[in-house]
Design a protein around this motif. Structure first.
Motif, short mmCIF file in Angstrom:
data_model
loop_
_atom_site.label_atom_id
_atom_site.label_comp_id
_atom_site.label_asym_id
_atom_site.label_seq_id
_atom_site.Cartn_x
_atom_site.Cartn_y
_atom_site.Cartn_z
N LYS A 173 3.59 13.52 5.68
CA LYS A 173 3.83 14.09 7.63
C LYS A 173 3.59 15.33 7.40
O LYS A 173 4.23 15.21 9.30
CB LYS A 173 5.55 13.55 6.96
CG LYS A 173 5.45 11.86 7.12
CD LYS A 173 6.87 11.79 6.78
CE LYS A 173 6.52 10.28 6.53
NZ LYS A 173 8.36 9.36 6.75
N SER B 150 -4.37 3.17 5.04
CA SER B 150 -4.89 1.67 6.17
C SER B 150 -4.60 2.53 7.39
O SER B 150 -3.98 2.93 7.01
CB SER B 150 -3.71 0.66 5.88
OG SER B 150 -2.44 0.79 5.95
N SER C 265 -4.42 1.12 11.93
CA SER C 265 -3.98 -0.27 12.55
C SER C 265 -4.14 0.26 14.09
O SER C 265 -3.28 0.95 14.41
CB SER C 265 -2.18 -0.93 12.37
OG SER C 265 -2.66 -1.79 13.39
N VAL D 223 -1.90 5.11 7.77
CA VAL D 223 -0.90 5.19 6.69
C VAL D 223 -1.34 5.34 5.30
O VAL D 223 -1.98 4.94 4.87
CB VAL D 223 0.43 4.42 7.42
CG1 VAL D 223 1.20 4.26 7.92
CG2 VAL D 223 -0.60 2.95 6.52
N HIS E 295 9.94 1.22 -10.93
CA HIS E 295 8.96 1.23 -10.00
C HIS E 295 9.18 1.99 -8.70
O HIS E 295 10.29 1.81 -8.49
CB HIS E 295 7.89 -0.01 -9.85
CG HIS E 295 7.22 -0.41 -9.15
ND1 HIS E 295 5.80 0.14 -9.80
CD2 HIS E 295 7.07 -0.14 -7.17
CE1 HIS E 295 4.78 -0.05 -7.68
NE2 HIS E 295 5.36 -0.53 -7.23
N PHE E 296 8.08 3.07 -8.28
CA PHE E 296 8.18 3.92 -7.06
C PHE E 296 7.23 3.42 -6.40
O PHE E 296 5.77 3.11 -6.22
CB PHE E 296 8.59 5.28 -7.53
CG PHE E 296 9.20 5.33 -8.33
CD1 PHE E 296 11.08 5.83 -7.75
CD2 PHE E 296 9.38 5.78 -9.87
CE1 PHE E 296 11.90 6.14 -8.56
CE2 PHE E 296 10.48 5.59 -10.12
CZ PHE E 296 11.99 6.28 -9.63
N GLU E 297 7.26 3.46 -4.45
CA GLU E 297 6.51 3.25 -3.88
C GLU E 297 6.91 4.10 -2.81
O GLU E 297 8.30 4.21 -2.45
CB GLU E 297 6.01 1.78 -4.20
CG GLU E 297 5.14 1.48 -2.81
CD GLU E 297 4.88 -0.22 -3.13
OE1 GLU E 297 5.02 -0.68 -3.93
OE2 GLU E 297 4.13 -0.44 -1.70
N THR E 298 5.78 4.43 -2.05
CA THR E 298 6.54 5.02 -0.44
C THR E 298 5.25 5.73 0.52
O THR E 298 3.69 5.38 -0.06
CB THR E 298 6.48 7.18 -1.17
OG1 THR E 298 6.61 7.70 -0.04
CG2 THR E 298 5.04 7.41 -1.94
N THR E 299 5.39 5.46 1.17
CA THR E 299 4.53 4.97 2.64
C THR E 299 4.44 5.46 3.15
O THR E 299 5.62 6.18 4.35
CB THR E 299 3.92 3.43 2.83
OG1 THR E 299 3.66 3.29 2.01
CG2 THR E 299 3.02 3.67 4.04
N ALA F 68 3.06 8.06 7.21
CA ALA F 68 1.80 8.28 8.44
C ALA F 68 1.61 9.49 8.19
O ALA F 68 2.21 10.13 8.15
CB ALA F 68 2.78 6.97 9.49
#
Lengths: 201, 153
Positions: free
Chosen positions: A69, A156, A158, A164, A191-195, A197
């Motif tokens: 970021k 991806s 949009s 992102v 489990h870890f996940e981060t997105t 932008a």
């Protein structure tokens, strides 16, 4: 004197039946106590392991989010980043979230940085050209391991919105520093996940 | 005579066994309670992780495509039950979790859902209320997480 000796012996000693009863009770009580103690210890160890995996996973997620970021300007599939290998811009293709993809980020000054699991390790590392030739900083310690092939990256975009980038990984506790997640009963894996932008420039 | 003095009477034995019994029963209650508490704490950590995982996934959906994201919310709120971990897509149908809709990771005791409520039409803000619930030892525990995402943040 000769008559008192057997009496004294009888008073001071235990009978055979007393000994059998005491040993019998101890034989029942001690394993029970040890079993309870072991059960408590096992539970406590599991809590400590889950906490550690969660702490380190959260740290990785926060670090990635913060760096992306603040610094990321564009996303690339190669290093050094160039226009030819740029992805997830308005006119360039997205990259699906897979363990085989490696994405590189470029900051506004043109420096490249990325997050990866270096070959031969099970740690998540941050690589940055700004840091020089030895440009890797480990984000996880030896207490946890990245589950094999779980570290995935993708991006991806949009419309004209900011692209992102997504990171996904599984962390498990390194049982006894054996570089394994242990058996199914002792494995602690999250489990870890981060997105994040990219900032609008 | 000496033997009679040095042995225990029945009442002494009963009192001793009674005190010892009380001590053991108390000890067992404490052990069972602490084991239960530890197990609950362990599940709380996992439940929190499931909640965070869903929160991160919903944020990712918001970051990826706002219009698609808000189509899953309404002013009165839409509930989704997320059984899969890791989450790959929106659930096929809307609505609360059924009694057996557990997250598909061992231990299969957690049910996880999110209520997405939008503020207006067209929406500029969506309130996400995530709940991870599980039953243990006759009690129902839940971890609520609430977050607000807006179009311009």
């Amino acid at each position: 004197m000769k008559k008192q000796t057997p009496l004294l012996n009888k008073i001071r000693g235990f009978t055979f039946i007393e000994m059998v009863v005491v040993i019998g009770i101890m034989a029942i009580a001690l394993p029970t106590l040890y079993a309870i103690f072991f059960l408590i210890l096992q539970q406590q160890i599991k809590i400590v392991r889950i906490s550690e995996v969660q702490r380190q996973g959260t740290f990785v997620v926060n670090t990635i989010e913060s760096l992306v970021k603040k610094n990321a300007y564009s996303i690339h599939t190669g290093s050094p980043p160039s226009t030819a290998n740029r992805v997830c811009a308005v006119t360039t293709p997205p990259v699906s979230l897979t363990s085989s993809s490696q994405l590189y980020l470029k900051d506004k000054a043109g420096n490249s940085f990325d997050f990866t699991v270096p070959i031969g390790t099970q740690k998540i590392s941050s690589e940055s050209a700004v840091l020089g030739s030895n440009s890797t900083i480990d984000l996880t310690s030896s207490k946890v391991l990245v589950v094999t092939n779980s570290f995935s990256q993708g991006c991806s975009v949009s419309g004209y919105a900011s692209p992102v980038i997504t990171y996904s990984f599984d962390l498990c506790y390194n049982i006894n520093n054996s570089n394994t997640c242990g058996s199914a009963s002792e494995e602690v894996s999250l489990h870890f996940e981060t997105t994040a932008a990219l900032p609008n420039y | 005579m000496k033997q009679s003095i040095q042995s225990f009477s029945l009442i002494e034995v009963i009192i001793f066994v009674g005190i010892l019994g009380m001590f053991f029963v108390t000890g067992m209650i404490v052990v069972v309670y602490s084991l239960q508490t530890m197990k609950v704490n362990q599940h709380k950590l996992i439940a929190t992780q499931y909640g965070e995982q869903l929160s991160a996934w919903l944020r990712a959906q918001k970051e990826a495509d706002w219009n698609s994201f808000v189509s899953h919310a309404s002013i009165v709120g839409i509930t989704y039950c997320f059984k899969d971990s890791p989450i790959s897509d929106w659930p096929v149908s809307q609505g609360d979790c059924g009694v057996a809709d557990y997250v598909n990771v061992s231990p299969n005791i957690f049910r996880r859902w999110a209520i997405l409520t939008s503020d207006s039409s067209p929406p500029t803000r969506v309130t996400i209320e995530i709940t991870v619930e599980w039953k243990e030892g006759g009690n129902t525990y839940s971890i609520p997480l609430a977050t607000v995402v807006s179009r311009f943040e």
